[in-house]
Design a protein around this motif. Structure first.
Motif, mmCIF file in Angstrom:
data_model
loop_
_atom_site.group_PDB
_atom_site.id
_atom_site.type_symbol
_atom_site.label_atom_id
_atom_site.label_comp_id
_atom_site.label_asym_id
_atom_site.label_seq_id
_atom_site.Cartn_x
_atom_site.Cartn_y
_atom_site.Cartn_z
ATOM 1 N N MET A 129 -11.262 -9.624 23.734
ATOM 2 C CA MET A 129 -10.364 -10.750 23.804
ATOM 3 C C MET A 129 -9.208 -10.534 24.774
ATOM 4 S SD MET A 129 -11.392 -13.060 21.988
ATOM 5 C CE MET A 129 -11.508 -13.990 20.549
ATOM 6 N N ILE A 130 -9.366 -9.570 25.672
ATOM 7 C CA ILE A 130 -8.298 -9.320 26.636
ATOM 8 C C ILE A 130 -8.071 -10.548 27.518
ATOM 9 C CG2 ILE A 130 -9.705 -8.262 28.447
ATOM 10 C CD1 ILE A 130 -7.357 -6.190 28.706
ATOM 11 N N ASP A 131 -9.119 -11.341 27.717
ATOM 12 C CA ASP A 131 -8.967 -12.558 28.506
ATOM 13 C C ASP A 131 -7.968 -13.507 27.863
ATOM 14 O OD1 ASP A 131 -10.877 -12.790 26.442
ATOM 15 O OD2 ASP A 131 -11.968 -14.385 27.468
ATOM 16 N N LYS A 132 -8.012 -13.642 26.550
ATOM 17 C CA LYS A 132 -7.072 -14.500 25.821
ATOM 18 C C LYS A 132 -5.661 -13.941 25.913
ATOM 19 C CE LYS A 132 -5.876 -17.499 22.421
ATOM 20 N NZ LYS A 132 -4.515 -17.811 22.758
ATOM 21 N N ARG A 133 -5.525 -12.627 25.812
ATOM 22 C CA ARG A 133 -4.195 -12.023 25.910
ATOM 23 C C ARG A 133 -3.619 -12.196 27.312
ATOM 24 N NH1 ARG A 133 -6.901 -8.524 22.564
ATOM 25 N NH2 ARG A 133 -7.286 -6.958 24.185
ATOM 26 N N PHE A 134 -4.443 -12.079 28.333
ATOM 27 C CA PHE A 134 -3.964 -12.334 29.697
ATOM 28 C C PHE A 134 -3.486 -13.769 29.830
ATOM 29 C CE2 PHE A 134 -5.128 -8.321 31.369
ATOM 30 C CZ PHE A 134 -4.625 -8.247 32.658
ATOM 31 N N ASP A 135 -4.266 -14.703 29.305
ATOM 32 C CA ASP A 135 -3.885 -16.111 29.357
ATOM 33 C C ASP A 135 -2.580 -16.342 28.594
ATOM 34 O OD1 ASP A 135 -4.462 -18.814 30.211
ATOM 35 O OD2 ASP A 135 -4.984 -19.252 28.124
ATOM 36 N N ASP A 136 -2.458 -15.746 27.412
ATOM 37 C CA ASP A 136 -1.230 -15.861 26.625
ATOM 38 C C ASP A 136 -0.031 -15.274 27.372
ATOM 39 O OD1 ASP A 136 -2.699 -17.034 24.590
ATOM 40 O OD2 ASP A 136 -2.752 -15.210 23.347
ATOM 41 N N LYS A 143 -10.695 -14.145 37.178
ATOM 42 C CA LYS A 143 -11.889 -13.575 36.553
ATOM 43 C C LYS A 143 -11.550 -12.891 35.236
ATOM 44 C CE LYS A 143 -14.552 -13.059 40.782
ATOM 45 N NZ LYS A 143 -15.128 -12.124 41.760
ATOM 46 N N ILE A 144 -10.390 -12.242 35.169
ATOM 47 C CA ILE A 144 -9.969 -11.594 33.924
ATOM 48 C C ILE A 144 -9.689 -12.655 32.857
ATOM 49 C CG2 ILE A 144 -8.178 -10.193 32.828
ATOM 50 C CD1 ILE A 144 -7.920 -8.732 35.589
ATOM 51 N N VAL A 145 -8.939 -13.685 33.220
ATOM 52 C CA VAL A 145 -8.599 -14.759 32.277
ATOM 53 C C VAL A 145 -9.858 -15.480 31.802
ATOM 54 C CG1 VAL A 145 -7.416 -16.984 32.061
ATOM 55 C CG2 VAL A 145 -6.242 -15.057 33.122
ATOM 56 N N LEU A 177 1.821 -2.713 27.278
ATOM 57 C CA LEU A 177 0.466 -2.412 27.718
ATOM 58 C C LEU A 177 -0.480 -2.246 26.531
ATOM 59 C CD1 LEU A 177 -1.432 -1.846 30.095
ATOM 60 C CD2 LEU A 177 -0.802 0.556 29.876
ATOM 61 N N ASN A 178 -0.004 -1.644 25.460
ATOM 62 C CA ASN A 178 -0.834 -1.474 24.281
ATOM 63 C C ASN A 178 -1.302 -2.833 23.755
ATOM 64 O OD1 ASN A 178 -2.113 0.067 22.237
ATOM 65 N ND2 ASN A 178 -0.439 -0.421 20.842
ATOM 66 N N SER A 229 -5.186 -3.701 23.834
ATOM 67 C CA SER A 229 -5.821 -3.617 22.514
ATOM 68 C C SER A 229 -5.482 -4.756 21.554
ATOM 69 C CB SER A 229 -5.423 -2.297 21.846
ATOM 70 O OG SER A 229 -4.054 -2.340 21.461
ATOM 71 N N GLY A 230 -4.422 -5.483 21.846
ATOM 72 C CA GLY A 230 -3.979 -6.527 20.917
ATOM 73 C C GLY A 230 -3.055 -6.009 19.834
ATOM 74 N N LYS A 231 -2.729 -4.726 19.864
ATOM 75 C CA LYS A 231 -1.862 -4.132 18.848
ATOM 76 C C LYS A 231 -0.413 -4.186 19.303
ATOM 77 C CE LYS A 231 -5.496 -1.097 17.233
ATOM 78 N NZ LYS A 231 -5.968 0.277 17.112
ATOM 79 N N GLY A 232 0.469 -4.491 18.360
ATOM 80 C CA GLY A 232 1.893 -4.568 18.671
ATOM 81 C C GLY A 232 2.274 -5.948 19.165
ATOM 82 N N SER A 233 3.435 -6.029 19.759
ATOM 83 C CA SER A 233 3.925 -7.312 20.266
ATOM 84 C C SER A 233 3.691 -7.394 21.776
ATOM 85 C CB SER A 233 5.405 -7.484 19.944
ATOM 86 O OG SER A 233 6.156 -6.450 20.530
ATOM 87 N N MET A 234 3.758 -8.605 22.289
ATOM 88 C CA MET A 234 3.482 -8.850 23.701
ATOM 89 C C MET A 234 4.473 -8.121 24.608
ATOM 90 S SD MET A 234 3.285 -12.513 25.724
ATOM 91 C CE MET A 234 2.058 -13.201 24.644
ATOM 92 N N PHE A 235 5.712 -8.074 24.185
ATOM 93 C CA PHE A 235 6.747 -7.474 25.027
ATOM 94 C C PHE A 235 7.405 -6.293 24.332
ATOM 95 C CE2 PHE A 235 6.582 -11.942 26.390
ATOM 96 C CZ PHE A 235 6.258 -11.752 27.719
ATOM 97 N N ASN A 236 7.731 -5.287 25.117
ATOM 98 C CA ASN A 236 8.519 -4.156 24.637
ATOM 99 C C ASN A 236 9.966 -4.594 24.513
ATOM 100 O OD1 ASN A 236 6.415 -2.138 24.689
ATOM 101 N ND2 ASN A 236 6.533 -2.238 26.917
#
Length: 92
Positions: free
Chosen positions: A1-8, A34-36, A59-60, A64-71
């Protein structure tokens, strides 16, 4: 689901594929597109470019989808980062 996270991520940053690609130093938006779209995985080079352009991106979370979007770094924390450390990062 990295494509969804990139889009988000693009939406959260207020960027489209073209503007995001330019900010990370890509000459065109096809790689990010292509990633999205789920057609490819991001390379370590792309991830490094994202961290250089947007050091608050977690980056995590992106990988991986773990943690929050931003540090939640302080300005002092960011001053401690060295570009060489980010560029040496390799995905296992």
């Amino acid at each position: 689901m990295i494509d969804k996270r990139f889009d988000d991520l693009l939406k959260a940053l207020g960027e489209n594929k073209n503007s995001f690609s330019k900010k990370i130093g890509q000459t065109n938006n096809s790689t990010i597109g292509k990633i999205v779209n789920g057609d490819r995985q991001p390379s370590s080079m792309i991830l490094n470019k994202i961290l250089l352009a947007f050091p608050n991106v977690n980056l995590n979370w992106l990988v991986s989808g773990k943690g929050s979007m931003f540090n939640t770094y302080t300005f002092e924390d960011l001053e401690k980062f060295k570009k060489e450390d980010i560029l040496d990062f390799q995905i296992m």
